[in-house]
Write an enzyme that holds these catalytic residues in place. Structure first.
Site, short mmCIF file in Angstrom:
data_model
loop_
_atom_site.label_atom_id
_atom_site.label_comp_id
_atom_site.label_asym_id
_atom_site.label_seq_id
_atom_site.Cartn_x
_atom_site.Cartn_y
_atom_site.Cartn_z
N GLY A 1 20.98 3.28 3.14
CA GLY A 1 20.57 4.30 4.11
C GLY A 1 21.24 5.64 3.86
O GLY A 1 21.23 6.15 2.74
N ASN B 1 17.78 -3.60 0.91
CA ASN B 1 18.62 -2.71 1.71
C ASN B 1 19.79 -3.55 2.23
O ASN B 1 19.99 -4.69 1.78
CB ASN B 1 17.80 -2.05 2.83
CG ASN B 1 17.28 -3.06 3.84
OD1 ASN B 1 17.72 -4.21 3.89
ND2 ASN B 1 16.34 -2.65 4.67
N GLY C 1 5.27 9.17 9.44
CA GLY C 1 4.28 8.25 8.89
C GLY C 1 4.82 7.42 7.75
O GLY C 1 5.98 7.57 7.32
N SER D 1 3.98 9.86 4.21
CA SER D 1 5.26 10.57 4.03
C SER D 1 5.69 10.61 2.55
O SER D 1 6.74 11.15 2.22
CB SER D 1 6.35 9.91 4.88
OG SER D 1 6.67 8.63 4.36
N ALA E 1 9.00 3.59 5.81
CA ALA E 1 8.51 3.65 4.43
C ALA E 1 9.43 4.41 3.46
O ALA E 1 9.06 4.61 2.31
CB ALA E 1 7.09 4.21 4.34
N ALA E 2 10.62 4.80 3.93
CA ALA E 2 11.55 5.46 3.00
C ALA E 2 11.89 4.48 1.86
O ALA E 2 11.96 4.87 0.69
CB ALA E 2 12.82 5.88 3.72
N GLY E 3 12.05 3.20 2.20
CA GLY E 3 12.34 2.19 1.18
C GLY E 3 11.17 2.04 0.22
O GLY E 3 11.36 1.82 -0.98
N ASP E 4 9.96 2.15 0.74
CA ASP E 4 8.78 2.02 -0.13
C ASP E 4 8.71 3.18 -1.12
O ASP E 4 8.40 2.99 -2.30
CB ASP E 4 7.50 1.97 0.73
CG ASP E 4 7.50 0.77 1.66
OD1 ASP E 4 8.04 -0.28 1.26
OD2 ASP E 4 6.96 0.88 2.78
N ALA F 1 0.83 -1.21 0.00
CA ALA F 1 0.00 0.00 0.00
C ALA F 1 0.87 1.25 0.00
O ALA F 1 0.56 2.24 -0.68
CB ALA F 1 -0.93 -0.01 1.22
#
Ligand code: RIB
Length: 317
Positions: free
Chosen positions: A232, A194, A297, A301, A259-262, A46
């Site tokens: 990272g 990652n 979030g 985000s 969720a940075a990876g998303d 999502a």
């Protein structure tokens, strides 16, 4: 959403995230006081769909999301959060037998997180969910997959997507307990682990460019056609059979890495749909991931397309 815009299809998990923010994350056996909590939309599938849809508003692509919620109150909440994004949700099914996926998240003052996921309906996805997607697969140019649904469904989805001529991005997250089968990896156009996922898949921890290149070569030997390794705060290593290189991290003030990876994956899908080179698409993706850390979030985000372009222009690294 204009019907003639190219389509990104995300197949994966949807969760409700309950996030506690405090000074530090609890150690085993420890109870800590958090300062605040939020409830929001999460789940790697999502999040990737929401982030790709937000980018699509400016970048002019469409996004569809396929997955399963339960029929509980969290399902209503998840659907209402998803509806706020410009997404095709016709392939989001309701499962009467399983609860909506839930993630319990802790975020500390440095923005680091720890996550416990209760998969629920996400883990009940099966081949019939993928079979129903055939008309969408025929339209989609890029399919995004992760590992919060059963592995055999991920592989089946990749096989069907490949047969329909789609490009496939696989985010091998959360980290699998053992290397992935070559039968799956050989269907993947870009694998996006990652550091910890890379170690789980190869036994090598990518701590610098040399080890990232070594690990990428190993992942390509296992079947992936190309790799980006998210490292990272250092940046991202990208690798194709012909070339490889490092995209340094964009300098931002990170407050929450959830969720940075998303968002990175959503950016990568955007880059591929725009037919950018992997190097260029990785830079775009890295900018999306960096901007996601500047907001609290998960799905919320996700950055806007214009902000991504602005950051890329400002930091010409
Ligand atoms: O990648 C972040 C996500 O992981 C969270 O939104 C949580 O739901 C878990 O799936």
């Amino acid at each position: 959403m204009e019907q003639h815009f190219p389509l990104i299809l995300v197949i994966g998990s949807v969760n409700i995230d309950i996030t506690a923010r405090g000074a530090h994350l609890p150690a085993p056996g420890e109870t800590v006081h958090a300062q605040s909590y939020t409830i929001g939309l999460g789940g790697k599938g999502a999040n990737q769909a929401a982030a790709a849809a937000r980018l699509g508003t400016g970048a002019h692509h469409r996004v569809a999301f396929a997955g399963r919620t339960g029929t509980d109150d969290f399902a209503k909440q998840a659907r209402s959060y998803l509806t706020a994004f410009d997404l095709d949700l016709t392939a989001l099914a309701s499962d009467k037998q399983h609860p909506t996926g839930l993630a319990l998240i802790g975020v500390d003052q440095k923005g680091e997180n720890s996550i416990t996921v209760i998969g629920g309906a996400n883990m009940a996805l099966d081949h019939t969910d993928v079979d129903r997607l055939q008309p969408m697969l025929e339209q989609a140019r890029v399919v995004l997959l992760q590992l919060e649904i059963p592995l055999d469904v991920v592989e089946y989805a990749a096989r069907c997507a490949r047969a329909s001529g789609c490009k496939i991005i696989l985010d091998p997250a959360p980290a699998p307990s053992r290397p992935l089968p070559s039968s799956l990896l050989s269907l993947v156009d870009v694998l996006t682990p990652n550091e910890t996922e890379t170690q789980a898949l190869t036994g090598l921890y990518p701590q610098d460019e040399a080890t990232a290149e070594q690990a990428s070569q190993e992942l390509m030997r296992q079947g992936a056609q190309a790799v980006t390794i998210k490292m990272g705060g250092q940046g991202v290593w990208w690798q194709t059979p012909m070339a490889g290189g490092f995209v340094p991290a964009f300098a931002v003030s990170a407050i929450d890495t959830v969720a940075a990876g998303d968002c990175f994956n959503a950016g990568l899908a955007t880059g591929l749909i725009q037919e950018r080179s992997l190097q260029d698409a990785t830079r775009l993706a890295a900018a999306c991931g960096a901007l996601a850390t500047t907001k609290e979030g998960a799905a919320e985000s996700a950055p806007e397309w214009e902000d991504v372009l602005r950051l890329m222009e400002k930091q010409n690294n």
